[in-house]
Design a protein around this motif. Structure first.
Motif, PDB file in Angstrom:
ATOM      1  N   ILE A 153       0.598  -1.590  -0.159  1.00 56.29           N
ATOM      2  CA  ILE A 153      -0.222  -0.314   0.188  1.00 56.29           C
ATOM      3  C   ILE A 153       0.539   1.287   0.189  1.00 56.29           C
ATOM      4  O   ILE A 153       0.308   2.095  -0.695  1.00 56.29           O
ATOM      5  N   GLY A 154       2.118   1.442   0.542  1.00 56.05           N
ATOM      6  CA  GLY A 154       3.020   2.454   0.481  1.00 56.05           C
ATOM      7  C   GLY A 154       4.008   2.629  -0.995  1.00 56.05           C
ATOM      8  O   GLY A 154       3.901   4.180  -1.269  1.00 56.05           O
ATOM      9  N   LEU A 155       3.978   1.451  -1.250  1.00 58.04           N
ATOM     10  CA  LEU A 155       4.620   1.856  -2.662  1.00 58.04           C
ATOM     11  C   LEU A 155       3.337   2.920  -3.584  1.00 58.04           C
ATOM     12  O   LEU A 155       3.530   3.528  -4.269  1.00 58.04           O
ATOM     13  N   PHE A 156       1.658   1.797  -3.682  1.00 61.75           N
ATOM     14  CA  PHE A 156       1.132   2.117  -3.932  1.00 61.75           C
ATOM     15  C   PHE A 156       0.343   3.601  -4.075  1.00 61.75           C
ATOM     16  O   PHE A 156       0.779   4.410  -4.718  1.00 61.75           O
ATOM     17  N   VAL A 157       1.068   3.794  -2.373  1.00 61.53           N
ATOM     18  CA  VAL A 157       0.681   5.214  -2.452  1.00 61.53           C
ATOM     19  C   VAL A 157       1.330   6.872  -3.195  1.00 61.53           C
ATOM     20  O   VAL A 157       1.006   7.054  -3.561  1.00 61.53           O
ATOM     21  N   TRP A 158       3.077   6.122  -2.370  1.00 61.49           N
ATOM     22  CA  TRP A 158       3.887   6.693  -3.489  1.00 61.49           C
ATOM     23  C   TRP A 158       3.535   6.911  -4.781  1.00 61.49           C
ATOM     24  O   TRP A 158       4.661   8.504  -5.773  1.00 61.49           O
ATOM     25  N   GLN A 159       3.584   5.732  -5.265  1.00 64.24           N
ATOM     26  CA  GLN A 159       3.227   6.097  -7.135  1.00 64.24           C
ATOM     27  C   GLN A 159       1.958   6.912  -7.205  1.00 64.24           C
ATOM     28  O   GLN A 159       2.255   7.545  -8.205  1.00 64.24           O
ATOM     29  N   THR A 160       1.123   6.739  -6.950  1.00 62.29           N
ATOM     30  CA  THR A 160       0.189   7.379  -6.838  1.00 62.29           C
ATOM     31  C   THR A 160       0.829   9.313  -6.605  1.00 62.29           C
ATOM     32  O   THR A 160       0.857  10.478  -7.309  1.00 62.29           O
ATOM     33  N   VAL A 161       0.828  10.003  -5.995  1.00 57.12           N
ATOM     34  CA  VAL A 161       1.973  10.636  -5.589  1.00 57.12           C
ATOM     35  C   VAL A 161       2.588  11.138  -6.599  1.00 57.12           C
ATOM     36  O   VAL A 161       2.154  12.047  -7.113  1.00 57.12           O
ATOM     37  N   MET A 162       3.478  10.156  -6.397  1.00 55.60           N
ATOM     38  CA  MET A 162       4.570  10.982  -7.921  1.00 55.60           C
ATOM     39  C   MET A 162       3.944  10.819  -9.413  1.00 55.60           C
ATOM     40  O   MET A 162       3.846  12.369 -10.137  1.00 55.60           O
ATOM     41  N   GLY A 163       2.743  10.338  -9.144  1.00 58.75           N
ATOM     42  CA  GLY A 163       2.238  10.635 -10.616  1.00 58.75           C
ATOM     43  C   GLY A 163       1.321  11.735 -10.708  1.00 58.75           C
ATOM     44  O   GLY A 163       1.420  12.368 -12.117  1.00 58.75           O
ATOM     45  N   LEU A 164       0.472  12.132  -9.788  1.00 54.85           N
ATOM     46  CA  LEU A 164      -0.080  12.937  -9.895  1.00 54.85           C
ATOM     47  C   LEU A 164       1.186  14.657  -9.843  1.00 54.85           C
ATOM     48  O   LEU A 164       0.586  16.173 -10.109  1.00 54.85           O
ATOM     49  N   ALA A 165       2.256  14.443  -9.348  1.00 59.57           N
ATOM     50  CA  ALA A 165       2.993  15.400  -8.810  1.00 59.57           C
ATOM     51  C   ALA A 165       3.950  15.495  -9.994  1.00 59.57           C
ATOM     52  O   ALA A 165       4.384  16.499 -10.812  1.00 59.57           O
ATOM     53  N   ILE A 166       3.701  14.653 -11.101  1.00 61.32           N
ATOM     54  CA  ILE A 166       4.100  14.898 -12.698  1.00 61.32           C
ATOM     55  C   ILE A 166       3.152  15.795 -13.791  1.00 61.32           C
ATOM     56  O   ILE A 166       2.742  16.503 -14.512  1.00 61.32           O
ATOM     57  N   ILE A 167       1.729  15.127 -12.709  1.00 62.05           N
ATOM     58  CA  ILE A 167       0.262  15.413 -14.705  1.00 62.05           C
ATOM     59  C   ILE A 167       0.000  17.134 -13.983  1.00 62.05           C
ATOM     60  O   ILE A 167      -0.319  17.530 -15.147  1.00 62.05           O
ATOM     61  N   LEU A 168      -0.218  17.246 -12.605  1.00 61.28           N
ATOM     62  CA  LEU A 168      -0.758  18.110 -12.395  1.00 61.28           C
ATOM     63  C   LEU A 168       0.001  19.507 -12.804  1.00 61.28           C
ATOM     64  O   LEU A 168      -0.569  20.515 -13.459  1.00 61.28           O
TER      65      LEU A 168
ATOM     66  N   LEU B 219       7.121  25.708  -8.942  1.00 56.15           N
ATOM     67  CA  LEU B 219       6.710  25.146  -6.965  1.00 56.15           C
ATOM     68  C   LEU B 219       5.773  23.860  -7.507  1.00 56.15           C
ATOM     69  O   LEU B 219       4.212  24.178  -7.749  1.00 56.15           O
ATOM     70  N   PRO B 220       5.668  22.917  -8.673  1.00 55.34           N
ATOM     71  CA  PRO B 220       4.708  22.242  -9.514  1.00 55.34           C
ATOM     72  C   PRO B 220       4.380  21.963  -9.137  1.00 55.34           C
ATOM     73  O   PRO B 220       3.053  22.400  -9.365  1.00 55.34           O
ATOM     74  N   PHE B 221       4.176  21.336  -7.718  1.00 50.37           N
ATOM     75  CA  PHE B 221       2.988  21.093  -6.768  1.00 50.37           C
ATOM     76  C   PHE B 221       1.682  21.853  -5.997  1.00 50.37           C
ATOM     77  O   PHE B 221       0.746  22.154  -6.783  1.00 50.37           O
TER      78      PHE B 221
END
Length: 70
Positions: free
Chosen positions: A7-22, A50-52
């Protein structure tokens, strides 16, 4: 169940995906819109430096300042 699922890896990947896409979505929206004065330049700089947090700020505050509402 699912072995190897973290679950930790899933949360990390989701946050990183948002940090790139947003920021990409925010920059596209900023560059397509018209603003008064130097507001467009200011939003681009905020999003780049300040990307995110800049993207979140733009989507919450900046979209209401656009001249051409789409």
């Amino acid at each position: 169940m699912m072995e190897g699922f973290s679950i930790g890896l899933f949360v990390w990947q989701t946050v990183m995906g948002l940090a790139i896409i947003l920021p990409i979505l925010a920059l596209i929206s900023i560059l397509k819109s018209e603003f008064k004065g130097n507001d467009k330049l200011i939003w681009v700089l905020v999003t780049l430096f300040l990307p995110f947090f800049g993207s979140i700020l733009y989507f919450t505050l900046g979209r209401s300042n656009r001249l051409n509402k789409k």
